[in-house]
Design an enzyme around this catalytic site. Sequence first.
Site, PDB file in Angstrom:
ATOM      1  N   ASP A   3      20.950 -16.556  31.826  1.00  0.00           N
ATOM      2  CA  ASP A   3      21.278 -17.128  33.121  1.00  0.00           C
ATOM      3  C   ASP A   3      19.946 -17.361  33.834  1.00  0.00           C
ATOM      4  O   ASP A   3      18.911 -16.813  33.442  1.00  0.00           O
ATOM      5  CB  ASP A   3      22.176 -16.160  33.898  1.00  0.00           C
ATOM      6  CG  ASP A   3      22.509 -16.656  35.291  1.00  0.00           C
ATOM      7  OD1 ASP A   3      22.895 -17.833  35.421  1.00  0.00           O
ATOM      8  OD2 ASP A   3      22.357 -15.866  36.244  1.00  0.00           O
ATOM      9  N   ASP A   5      19.405 -18.051  37.834  1.00  0.00           N
ATOM     10  CA  ASP A   5      19.229 -17.551  39.196  1.00  0.00           C
ATOM     11  C   ASP A   5      19.507 -16.056  39.294  1.00  0.00           C
ATOM     12  O   ASP A   5      20.565 -15.576  38.888  1.00  0.00           O
ATOM     13  CB  ASP A   5      20.143 -18.325  40.146  1.00  0.00           C
ATOM     14  CG  ASP A   5      19.833 -19.815  40.120  1.00  0.00           C
ATOM     15  OD1 ASP A   5      18.645 -20.167  40.073  1.00  0.00           O
ATOM     16  OD2 ASP A   5      20.789 -20.620  40.112  1.00  0.00           O
TER      17      ASP A   5
END
Length: 219
Positions: A3, A5
Site C-alpha cells: 500500500d 499512503d
Amino acid sequence: MFDLDHTLLPIDSDHAWGEFTQVLGWTDPVRFKQRNDEFYEHYKAGTLDVHDYVRFATEALRQRSPHEAQAAHRQFMQSVIEPAIRPAALDLVRGHQQAGDLTVIVTATNEFVTRPIADAFGVEELIAVELERGADGWITGEILGVPSLREGKITRVARWLVERGLDWHGVETVFYSDSMNDLPLLERVDHPVATNAEARLRAIATQRGWRILDLFTHT
C-alpha cells in the site's frame, strides 16, 4: 505488494494533493478543504464512495491542460512527496528488489497522483485507481474499471496476475498495509504485514499473529 499512503509514505498523498491544489489557488480554500477532509474521514471509516471522491478530487485537474497539471505535479513531488520519502521505506522496497522479488504498489489513490510517486520508489508496477479519458485524451472525472479500494484490490491484483500468466497459487505473496480498508487483501495474501498500522488493524494483526512493522517510529 505495498500500500502507499501511511504505509510507504507517512502521509496520505491523495489528501495532500488536494491540499496542494489549494496552495496553487485552484480550489476554494474553505469549501474544498471542508469536503476534502470529509472524504478523508469517510476513507478512514471505510465508508468512502470512491466514485464521488474521484469526481471531486479531479475537478480542478479537469479545468487545466495536461501540461499545466503535470507541471503542478512536479512541484507537488518536490515540495510535498520527496521530503516525505523516508530511508526506512526505501530500504524496505529495495530489500525485496535485491532479493529478486517483483514489487508492486497497490493503492486506492488515482494513477495521476501516484505514478510519479511509484517511480520515485523505483517501483515499475503500479495498481492504482485508473482514470477514464475522453476523446480529447484528458481525464473525465470517472473511474475506468474496478477501483483498487477494499475488495477491489483483490480483483485488480488477480487481474494483474492473470495478465502475466500467473495466479494466486503459483506465487508467494506479501502485502504491507496500514489500513483496515486493506483487510480483504491482507487476508488473501500468504504473508500479511501490518505496517504503521492503525489501532484496529494492529489489534487484528496481534490476535492473528501477523507480522507488525513500524517504519516511521523513529522519524
